[in-house]
Motif scaffolding. Structure first.
Motif, short mmCIF file in Angstrom:
data_model
loop_
_atom_site.label_atom_id
_atom_site.label_comp_id
_atom_site.label_asym_id
_atom_site.label_seq_id
_atom_site.Cartn_x
_atom_site.Cartn_y
_atom_site.Cartn_z
N ALA A 1 3.40 -2.40 10.86
CA ALA A 1 2.21 -1.77 10.26
C ALA A 1 2.62 -0.54 9.46
O ALA A 1 2.18 -0.33 8.33
CB ALA A 1 1.21 -1.39 11.35
N ALA A 2 3.50 0.26 10.05
CA ALA A 2 3.93 1.48 9.38
C ALA A 2 4.70 1.15 8.11
O ALA A 2 4.51 1.78 7.06
CB ALA A 2 4.78 2.31 10.33
N GLN A 3 5.55 0.15 8.20
CA GLN A 3 6.32 -0.23 7.02
C GLN A 3 5.41 -0.69 5.90
O GLN A 3 5.57 -0.29 4.74
CB GLN A 3 7.33 -1.34 7.36
N LEU A 4 4.45 -1.52 6.24
CA LEU A 4 3.52 -2.00 5.23
C LEU A 4 2.77 -0.84 4.59
O LEU A 4 2.56 -0.80 3.38
CB LEU A 4 2.52 -2.97 5.87
N LEU A 5 2.39 0.10 5.45
CA LEU A 5 1.65 1.24 4.92
C LEU A 5 2.51 2.04 3.95
O LEU A 5 2.07 2.42 2.86
CB LEU A 5 1.19 2.13 6.07
N LEU A 6 3.73 2.28 4.35
CA LEU A 6 4.62 3.05 3.48
C LEU A 6 4.83 2.32 2.15
O LEU A 6 4.87 2.95 1.09
CB LEU A 6 5.95 3.31 4.18
N GLN A 7 4.95 1.02 2.23
CA GLN A 7 5.06 0.25 0.98
C GLN A 7 3.85 0.46 0.10
O GLN A 7 3.97 0.70 -1.10
CB GLN A 7 5.16 -1.25 1.29
N GLN A 8 2.69 0.40 0.73
CA GLN A 8 1.47 0.57 -0.05
C GLN A 8 1.38 1.95 -0.65
O GLN A 8 0.75 2.16 -1.68
CB GLN A 8 0.24 0.32 0.83
N LEU A 9 1.97 2.90 0.01
CA LEU A 9 1.96 4.26 -0.53
C LEU A 9 2.74 4.28 -1.83
O LEU A 9 2.40 5.01 -2.76
CB LEU A 9 2.64 5.23 0.44
N LYS A 10 3.77 3.50 -1.88
CA LYS A 10 4.61 3.50 -3.07
C LYS A 10 3.95 2.73 -4.20
O LYS A 10 3.98 3.13 -5.33
CB LYS A 10 5.99 2.94 -2.74
N GLN A 11 3.35 1.60 -3.87
CA GLN A 11 2.60 0.90 -4.90
C GLN A 11 1.48 0.08 -4.27
O GLN A 11 1.67 -0.55 -3.24
CB GLN A 11 3.53 -0.02 -5.72
N LYS A 12 0.37 0.14 -4.90
CA LYS A 12 -0.78 -0.57 -4.38
C LYS A 12 -0.49 -2.07 -4.35
O LYS A 12 0.15 -2.62 -5.24
CB LYS A 12 -1.99 -0.30 -5.29
N LYS A 13 -0.94 -2.73 -3.27
CA LYS A 13 -0.67 -4.15 -3.13
C LYS A 13 -1.95 -4.91 -2.83
O LYS A 13 -2.92 -4.35 -2.36
CB LYS A 13 0.29 -4.37 -1.95
N GLU A 14 -1.88 -6.17 -3.09
CA GLU A 14 -2.97 -7.07 -2.69
C GLU A 14 -3.05 -7.13 -1.17
O GLU A 14 -2.07 -6.90 -0.49
CB GLU A 14 -2.67 -8.48 -3.19
N LYS A 15 -4.22 -7.53 -0.69
CA LYS A 15 -4.35 -7.76 0.75
C LYS A 15 -3.37 -8.85 1.18
O LYS A 15 -3.18 -9.85 0.48
CB LYS A 15 -5.75 -8.26 1.09
N GLU A 16 -2.73 -8.63 2.30
CA GLU A 16 -1.88 -9.67 2.86
C GLU A 16 -2.25 -9.82 4.32
O GLU A 16 -2.85 -8.93 4.92
CB GLU A 16 -0.41 -9.27 2.76
#
Lengths: 329, 329
Positions: free
Chosen positions: A300-315
């Motif tokens: 969850a944390a990794q996904l969040l950090l990724q999203q911080l870097k660039q917005k992503k589609e729902k997965e």
DNA sequence: AAATGATATGTAATCGATTACACACAGTTG
DNA sequence: CAACTGTGTGTAATCGATTACATATCATTT
């Protein structure tokens, strides 16, 4: 409190330069850099992150919303989250809804006002206001435990875990399998796990007996009470196994069985879900399913950090599980 | 993001007036108040707490520093803290030192830079840099678990708890009592609990045998290993009881004894400390000491909130404990 | 009728940082 | 040598709130 202005004055430079040194940003001569660093250390200057956050719109804080703070699951998940975010110098702002849906929404708004960079919600239910609050927040958001529409989610594979466990019990020769569950407000634990149980029984064309089914409230005590009811109502024809949807309730059930002199697993097999520490050290050791909560937290944390870097589609991610067979079966 | 300025414009007032409405502060006519509130709701305006915090020097956030996030003790304490602070609308900013002394200091400074209103530290050690960092921070501060000079502290009464437990074992007729402890870096668990054990033995003029004493590292596994060493080294003359300074290590010890066919409590009595859930549900149920961790967390939070209202002298509180006698003795 | 006090609102400084922009001075290049 | 590029530093606006102070109106008091 010393501020960046104080440092600037002491070093005879503008605060711009101090900021450049502190953030390693733009050109600064070595001489000035050293001078400033020296003063920073002497004064013990600590930059104000409120000011920084106000200006940059970033806080370095991740909001975490828990249904209940003092459970082993929550603690494992938080530990996983923390491990990941701390390594990138984020901190966790913790909130506890005490299983109150209103608070879930309230806290999302609160965290938003605190300018957290993202939110991880350990979700226990799904409702429209929740979804729309999350949308409005327009923040990187991860749901853990429920698949929320429009929100990147990590879910446990409750259905298949439950099917597997029931199948396993059937494979062991059990054909009278009781069930202790929870209410349907909780889609994962209350609905999916029950569905897995039913479907497995049906597929094996086994009897489903209403008096074998009880619902508790997650507590050890309620496991005890549910087991008691099941035993009382079936004294002439006890089931030979009981599948309990959480370890804690399973422990309660075991306690009752022990009191009654009903032997585990000879007279009654018991299975739980959750792989709590408890499950490993009760006697007999409890057969259960490990959901790798800490890993889920990390993910969850990794996904969040990724999203911080660039917005992503729902997965949607499905967390794996593992059936741990121990002595209670 | 809508800001207070947007609201002000929409309502045709100055932002001062909006601020007054939002904070229920100073005079505002009913008519204007309603107009503003309406717009606030329509726009879903959420005030920026960074800005507020920058201006007011208050954040509504309490920093909590844990030695290790995923332990039952930590989780109970945090739960207690949260219960109290949440009721006054504070949130918890959580940090985990992973038992690293440097991080303890680092996090105090970090929390300071985040303008937390106060800090609760679950302390595991005492050192000069720590003390001086706390002093420098000049923040309301509570230490839980160690008595830090100059800092309001809540401590568990490790010494007397340990004496009581040892006395109890002696009272049961044991005169060969082994001990599983931890290293002396931890003044409470490593030093005080051991001291209680020694003093009790001495007072009863009992033999102290070095081969009965082992030190572990808090883990279940280390409890197992320590027990193993004690048994191996004393095969011809086993002690009849073992006092373990934490429940987890006690559980490990019990596991080894079970494997070896050494019966609890007939061949060897086992006692722990901590009153973990685990201790209640292992077989035989473990005799232990309850420190009321959640209560301690609450107390810490209450003291902190008091200090927020008015600065206080250092105080020292001793948390009560309770010996829970169960089947392992 | 003047003074007083309560009510209602606005002006502008301020909190402590970041950052776009401007400027100055060097060395390099064609 | 004019133009350009790379370094080094400063000026001032800005983020979104709070709050001391000023001002205006109105009712009440003396």
């Amino acid at each position: 409190m010393t501020t960046i202005n104080d440092i600037a004055k002491l070093a005879n430079v503008s605060r711009t330069t101090v900021s450049r040194v502190l953030n390693n940003n733009g050109y600064v001569s070595d001489e000035v850099r050293k001078r400033i660093m020296k003063i920073v250390e002497e004064t013990g200057y600590i930059p104000s992150l409120s000011a920084k956050s106000l200006r940059t719109k970033k806080s370095g804080v991740i909001g975490v919303i828990l249904p209940k703070i003092s459970t082993e699951t929550a603690s494992r998940v938080v530990s996983g989250i923390n491990e990941v975010v701390a390594s990138e110098n984020f901190q966790i702002l913790l909130t506890d809804t005490e299983l109150n849906k209103e608070k879930e929404i309230e806290y999302i708004r609160l965290l938003q006002s605190r300018h957290v960079d993202g939110i991880i919600l350990l979700a226990t239910n799904i409702n429209d206001r929740l979804i729309s609050t999350i949308e409005d927040a327009a923040l990187p958001f991860i749901s853990l435990g429920q698949d929320l529409p429009g929100v990147t989610s990590i879910v446990y594979d409750d259905y298949h875990a439950s099917v597997d466990m029931t199948n396993m019990l059937i494979g062991q020769g059990h054909d009278k399998i009781a069930f202790i569950g929870v209410g349907e407000e909780d889609p994962s634990v209350g609905v999916e796990r029950k569905k897995g149980y039913f479907d497995s029984l049906e597929k094996h064309q086994l009897l489903i007996n209403d008096s074998w089914i009880q619902l508790g409230d997650f507590s050890i005590e309620s496991g005890y009470e549910c087991m008691k009811k099941i035993v009382k109502r079936n004294e002439d024809n006890l089931p030979t196994a009981v599948f309990v949807v959480t370890d804690r309730m399973a422990i309660g059930a075991m306690e009752y069985l022990r009191e009654q002199g009903i032997r585990i697993p000879q007279d009654m097999a018991v299975a739980g879900i959750g792989a709590s520490t408890l499950s490993q050290y009760v006697t007999p050791a409890l057969t259960t399913i490990d959901y790798f909560n800490k890993e889920a937290g990390k993910k969850a944390a990794q996904l969040l950090l990724q999203q911080l870097k660039q917005k992503k589609e729902k997965e949607k991610f499905i967390q794996t599980y593992r059936l741990i067979k121990r002595d209670s079966v």
